[in-house]
Scaffold this active site. Structure first.
Site, PDB file in Angstrom:
ATOM      1  N   TYR A 649      -5.842  10.252  -5.160  1.00  0.00           N
ATOM      2  CA  TYR A 649      -6.558   9.034  -4.812  1.00  0.00           C
ATOM      3  C   TYR A 649      -7.949   9.011  -4.093  1.00  0.00           C
ATOM      4  O   TYR A 649      -8.738   8.224  -4.271  1.00  0.00           O
ATOM      5  CB  TYR A 649      -5.673   7.963  -4.371  1.00  0.00           C
ATOM      6  CG  TYR A 649      -4.336   8.156  -5.251  1.00  0.00           C
ATOM      7  CD1 TYR A 649      -4.250   7.504  -6.508  1.00  0.00           C
ATOM      8  CD2 TYR A 649      -3.239   8.785  -4.705  1.00  0.00           C
ATOM      9  CE1 TYR A 649      -2.951   7.742  -7.282  1.00  0.00           C
ATOM     10  CE2 TYR A 649      -1.906   8.825  -5.318  1.00  0.00           C
ATOM     11  CZ  TYR A 649      -1.953   8.138  -6.503  1.00  0.00           C
ATOM     12  OH  TYR A 649      -0.862   8.154  -7.128  1.00  0.00           O
ATOM     13  N   VAL A 652      -9.977  13.170   2.063  1.00  0.00           N
ATOM     14  CA  VAL A 652      -9.667  12.770   3.546  1.00  0.00           C
ATOM     15  C   VAL A 652     -10.905  13.367   4.369  1.00  0.00           C
ATOM     16  O   VAL A 652     -11.133  14.654   4.209  1.00  0.00           O
ATOM     17  CB  VAL A 652      -8.297  12.927   4.157  1.00  0.00           C
ATOM     18  CG1 VAL A 652      -8.217  12.557   5.686  1.00  0.00           C
ATOM     19  CG2 VAL A 652      -7.292  12.455   3.387  1.00  0.00           C
ATOM     20  N   ASP A 744       1.499   9.843  -3.376  1.00  0.00           N
ATOM     21  CA  ASP A 744       0.590  10.899  -3.122  1.00  0.00           C
ATOM     22  C   ASP A 744       1.013  11.813  -1.849  1.00  0.00           C
ATOM     23  O   ASP A 744       0.316  12.024  -1.037  1.00  0.00           O
ATOM     24  CB  ASP A 744      -0.763  10.372  -3.020  1.00  0.00           C
ATOM     25  CG  ASP A 744      -1.698  11.692  -3.015  1.00  0.00           C
ATOM     26  OD1 ASP A 744      -1.190  12.592  -3.243  1.00  0.00           O
ATOM     27  OD2 ASP A 744      -3.059  11.428  -2.580  1.00  0.00           O
TER      28      ASP A 744
END
Ligand SMILES: *[C@@H]1O[C@H](CO)[C@@H](O)[C@H](O)[C@H]1NC(C)=O
Ligand SMILES: *[C@@H]1O[C@H](CO)[C@@H](O)[C@H](O)[C@H]1NC(C)=O
Ligand SMILES: *[C@@H]1O[C@H](CO)[C@@H](O)[C@H](O)[C@H]1NC(C)=O
Ligand SMILES: *[C@@H]1O[C@H](CO)[C@@H](O)[C@H](O)[C@H]1NC(C)=O
Ligand SMILES: *[C@@H]1O[C@H](CO)[C@@H](O)[C@H](O)[C@H]1NC(C)=O
Ligand SMILES: *[C@@H]1O[C@H](CO)[C@@H](O)[C@H](O)[C@H]1NC(C)=O
Ligand SMILES: *[C@@H]1O[C@H](CO)[C@@H](O)[C@H](O)[C@H]1NC(C)=O
Ligand SMILES: *[C@@H]1O[C@H](CO)[C@@H](O)[C@H](O)[C@H]1NC(C)=O
Ligand SMILES: *[C@@H]1O[C@H](CO)[C@@H](O)[C@H](O)[C@H]1NC(C)=O
Ligand SMILES: *[C@@H]1O[C@H](CO)[C@@H](O)[C@H](O)[C@H]1NC(C)=O
Ligand SMILES: *[C@@H]1O[C@H](CO)[C@@H](O)[C@H](O)[C@H]1NC(C)=O
Length: 858
Positions: A649, A652, A744
């Site tokens: 998604y 990071v 996720d």
């Protein structure tokens, strides 16, 4: 479009004329016979044609007839020799065509003309002085064109003139003195030009010579000077319009001679002095309009003689003194406008006679005393406006008789006592203004009978008791202002069902109880102010429904929310309306938990004085709020070198913000960002995220919802990735109000803090992506490659078991020190060989010596 130009022959004019001429002769309904006579009468066709009865008139040269045999046009062939003598033409009526150009000089040749009508065309240029030749003219209509220049003095030669209509043009200059010669004139209509006061002229005194005048219209010009006293000579005048000029001086007393006057319009000038008492002689007056002048003094009692008056407009002057009781004689009055003067004294009880009155406007004067009991006799009233006076006493019960009232405004007076229950009779009332008085007692339950009410203003009184639940009957109410009273009890539940409410202000009362979840019903609300009460309980999450659905325009869709200075407790869940908030104040309550960061950034003072609120940013320089630009700077526009992992998604990033804090940022992939349906589900999910409290779920500090990108800001965990997440997952799957599927789970999304405690990162993002099932997020469905249950890959149906699979992969990764890769699929196949523990365990760790430990790992 037909056009008249100077060099065009008169014949053409006549050709055009004829069709119109015919049209006036033919009114009301032209018979074919009368059409034929009209043709004959013109004398334009030679007798050999016109008098030969065997030739039907439709067969005359140039005559065009429609199928029914009616003339619908005349188009004489070029060079056709018009017969007859034009000098004998008496009527020329070209009104209401689309004639443009200017009036040909040749018009002066039509010496026999009695009736000349060129009105309502598009004629421009000036009026030719040759018009003065038309000595027989009785009726001259040039109104409604674009004629400029000034009125030629030669017009004074038209001694037979009865009607002169030049209104609605662009005539400038002054009114020629010669107009005084038109002794037969009965109608003079110069309204709506640009006639002005050149030199000293203004309205020439010679106008007083026009003794036959019945209609004098000079309004809408720029006439200055004062009204000549000679106007008093016009004894047959019935209508005098001088409105909308720049007339000064005072109204000449001679106006009292105009005994035939029915309509007097002097409004919108700069008339000073006082209203002459002689006005009382105008006993035929129906309309007296003196508003918007500078008239002073008092209203002469003689005005009471004008018993035919229907409209009396004296507003916006400087009238002082009291309203004469004689006004009670004006029993035909329908509209009485006295507002915006300096009238003092009390409202005379004699108004009881004005039973035909529909509008009574007395606002913004200095009226004192009580509202007379007799007001109740005015049963035809629809508008009663008393606002901005110094009226005292109480609301007379008789007001309940005014059943036609739609607008009642008594704001800004000193009316006391309680609101009489009779008010409940006003079933047609739409606007009810009571604010800024001294009303006390409680609001009568009868208020619930005002079924037509849309606006109720009663703020700034001394109302006490509780708000009657009957107010819930007022289904059409869009505005309810009761602020600044002494209302107690709790807000009746019924208020929260007033679905049309747009403005609700109950601030500064003594209201207790709590805000019920029904608040979410008020979908039209754009303004809610409950501050300064004693409201307890928590802010219901249904407040999130307050996003107005009424307006499509975002500007109008804004919500002002002020709940400050109450005793509200619990957490703040108003993310869903964040982008609609125009104003927010939750300060001085007992709220606790985290402050949503975006709210804190936009409304920095909205949370003051709540001791238990998370004060994360409290010690920081307020200028160091997390701004989009800070994030971009810190990550060098999300440069890869700051990236510490990528999931299905988003990616990071680890970065240090200008305020020195190290954070983890999860930047969502572009696909979601570009989906417009995403916005709301994003906000919903962030809200869910704040509801989740678990030691192993990472704290969301901030989020940014930006056109260019969306990201979430988390506390950064010093030790990078991965350890025991089972508790967090179990909590999410089993202990939350609704099971929450992360979707996720991967080593990238599990971070460890300095104490080696593991945290699940960006929990909820996966689920929110699924929120709008009509959107296809198939690529996101995959989560992070390598952690997805094979089942998910086929069915796209996410469930808790898929998550356990992902967790299994993470667990294997923990044990192996690397992603298990193919090993899982090998293990899954029935034909799979046994895999030796020592071959997969992380080689950097010592192999367990004890069998019991090894078995536990297996
Ligand atoms: C009337 O018109 C007809 C047709 O044009 C013609 O034959 C006849 O001579 C005319 N009569 C007179 C009196 O002019
Ligand atoms: C015009 O009017 C005069 C006087 O009334 C008359 O003698 C003459 O015949 C008329 N001319 C026509 C063409 O009608
Ligand atoms: C005024 O009007 C009356 C009645 O219509 C009429 O007899 C009289 O001639 C008029 N006065 C003038 C000066 O026209
Ligand atoms: C007004 O009428 C009164 C009588 O009612 C009369 O005495 C007075 O002269 C009149 N004033 C004018 C200006 O006509
Ligand atoms: C006009 O009003 C005055 C004062 O109110 C009164 O004295 C006078 O009689 C009235 N005149 C007529 C003609 O009614
Ligand atoms: C009303 O106004 C008039 C004129 O300004 C003044 O003379 C009078 O004293 C005032 N009356 C009251 C009751 O204020
Ligand atoms: C007009 O009003 C006065 C004062 O209120 C009153 O005395 C008089 O009778 C009234 N005149 C008529 C014709 O009603
Ligand atoms: C009110 O009207 C009555 C009759 O309709 C009349 O006698 C009385 O004089 C009027 N009062 C006023 C103050 O005009
Ligand atoms: C005003 O109302 C009262 C009470 O309804 C009634 O007695 C009185 O006659 C009314 N006055 C007029 C002028 O209609
Ligand atoms: C809160 O309300 C009380 C009582 O109305 C008032 O005295 C106080 O000033 C208010 N405080 C704030 C912060 O508005
Ligand atoms: C999702 O995408 C597939 C393949 O492009 C398509 O067949 C399906 O209709 C889409 N579903 C929705 C809800 O848009």
């Amino acid at each position: 479009m037909m056009s008249i130009i100077h060099n065009l022959s008169l014949a053409v004019l006549i050709v055009i004329a004829f069709s119109c001429y015919n049209s006036i002769l033919a009114t009301p309904a032209p018979s074919k016979q009368s059409e034929a006579s009209a043709l004959l009468y013109s004398g334009w066709w030679s007798p050999s044609v016109a008098e030969n009865t065997t030739i039907p008139h439709c067969a005359w040269p140039g005559v065009l007839c429609d199928a029914s045999g009616s003339i619908d046009g005349i188009h004489l062939p070029y060079g056709y020799q018009i017969g007859g003598n034009l000098m004998n033409l008496t009527n020329l009526d070209l009104r209401g065509n689309q004639l443009c150009g200017s009036i040909p000089l040749e018009i002066g040749n039509l010496m026999s003309l009695i009736h000349l009508n060129l009105g309502r065309n598009q004629l421009s240029g000036s009026i030719p002085p040759e018009i003065g030749n038309l000595r027989s003219l009785s009726y001259l209509y040039f109104g409604g064109n674009q004629l400029g220049g000034s009125i030629p003095p030669e017009i004074g030669n038209l001694r037979s003139l009865i009607d002169l209509y030049l209104g609605g043009n662009q005539l400038g200059g002054s009114i020629p003195l010669e107009i005084g010669n038109l002794r037969s004139l009965t109608d003079l209509f110069l309204e709506g030009n640009q006639l002005e006061n050149q030199l000293d002229g203004s309205i020439p005194p010679e106008i007083g010579n026009l003794r036959s005048l019945t209609y004098l219209y000079l309004g809408g010009n720029q006439l200055g000077g004062s009204i000549p006293p000679e106007i008093g000579n016009l004894r047959n005048l019935t209508c005098l319009y001088l409105r909308g000029n720049q007339l000064g001086g005072s109204i000449p007393p001679e106006i009292g001679n105009l005994r035939s006057l029915t309509i007097l319009h002097l409004e919108e000038n700069q008339l000073g002095g006082s209203i002459p008492q002689e006005i009382g002689n105008l006993t035929s007056l129906i309309n007296l309009y003196l508003q918007e002048n500078q008239l002073g003094g008092s209203i002469p009692p003689e005005i009471g003689n004008l018993t035919s008056l229907i409209h009396l407009y004296l507003q916006e002057n400087k009238l002082s003194g009291s309203i004469p009781p004689e006004i009670g004689n004006l029993t035909s009055l329908i509209q009485l406008y006295l507002q915006e003067n300096k009238l003092n004294g009390s409202i005379p009880s004699e108004i009881e006679n004005l039973t035909s009155l529909i509008h009574l406007y007395l606002q913004e004067n200095k009226l004192v005393g009580s509202i007379p009991l007799e007001i109740g006799n005015l049963t035809s009233l629809t508008y009663l406006i008393l606002q901005g006076n110094q009226l005292s006493g109480s609301i007379p019960p008789g007001i309940g008789n005014l059943k036609s009232l739609t607008y009642l405004d008594m704001q800004g007076n000193q009316v006391g006592g309680s609101i009489s229950p009779e008010i409940g009779n006003l079933r047609n009332l739409n606007y009810f203004h009571l604010q800024g008085n001294r009303l006390d007692g409680s609001i009568p339950p009868e208020i619930g009978n005002l079924m037509s009410l849309t606006y109720l203003y009663s703020q700034g009184n001394k109302l006490s008791g509780s708000i009657p639940l009957e107010i819930g009957n007022l289904r059409g109410l869009t505005l309810l202002y009761l602020q600044g009273n002494q209302l107690g009890g709790s807000i009746p539940l019924e208020i929260w069902n007033l679905m049309s409410l747009t403005y609700l202000d109950l601030q500064g009362n003594k209201l207790g109880g709590s805000i019920p979840s029904e608040i979410g019903n008020l979908r039209s609300l754009t303004y809610l102010n409950l501050q300064g009460n004693q409201l307890g309980g928590s802010i219901p999450s249904e407040i999130g429904n307050l996003r107005s659905l009424t307006y499509l325009n975002l500007q109008e869709n804004q919500l002002d929310l002020d709940l400050h200075n109450n005793s509200l407790f619990g957490s703040i869940f108003i993310f869903t309306i964040f982008s609609y908030l125009n104003h927010l104040n939750l300060s001085y309550n007992r709220l606790k938990g985290p402050i949503p960061n975006n709210l804190r950034v936009v409304f920095p003072n909205a949370f003051l004085g709540n001791q238990d609120l998370n004060q994360f940013h409290k010690t920081q320089d307020p200028r160091r709020r997390i701004a989009y630009e800070d994030i971009i700077d810190a990550t060098e526009d999300f440069d890869l070198k700051h990236c510490i992992g990528t999931g299905g998604y988003g990616s990071v990033y680890r970065t240090r913000l200008p305020n020195g804090k190290v954070v983890a940022l999860k930047k969502l992939h572009r696909l979601e960002v570009e989906d417009s349906s995403f916005d709301e589900s994003f906000r919903n999910e962030v809200k869910h995220l704040t509801e989740v409290r678990h030691i192993s779920i990472i704290k969301l500090h901030d989020f940014c919802l930006h056109k260019r990108c969306m990201f979430l800001v988390y506390e950064y965990m010093e030790n990078g990735s991965l350890f025991d997440t089972a508790h967090a997952l179990s909590y999410m799957h089993n202990d939350c109000a609704r099971p929450i599927v992360h979707r996720d789970i991967s080593s990238n999304n599990i971070l460890l803090n300095s104490k080696m405690q593991a945290f699940v990162l960006d929990f909820g993002t996966a689920r929110l992506l699924d929120h709008n099932s009509s959107s296809n997020f198939t690529t996101n469905m995959d989560g992070t490659y390598g952690y997805i249950a094979p089942k998910l890959a086929y069915t796209l149906a996410v469930d808790v078991k898929c998550e356990v699979y992902s967790f299994g992969v993470v667990t294997m990764e923990t044990v192996m020190g690397e992603h298990p890769g193919d090993i899982i699929s090998i293990l899954l196949t029935s034909s799979g060989k046994d895999i030796m523990l020592h071959k997969i365990l992380d080689w950097r760790l010592p192999f367990p010596r004890e069998n019991s430990v090894a078995r536990s790992i297996v």
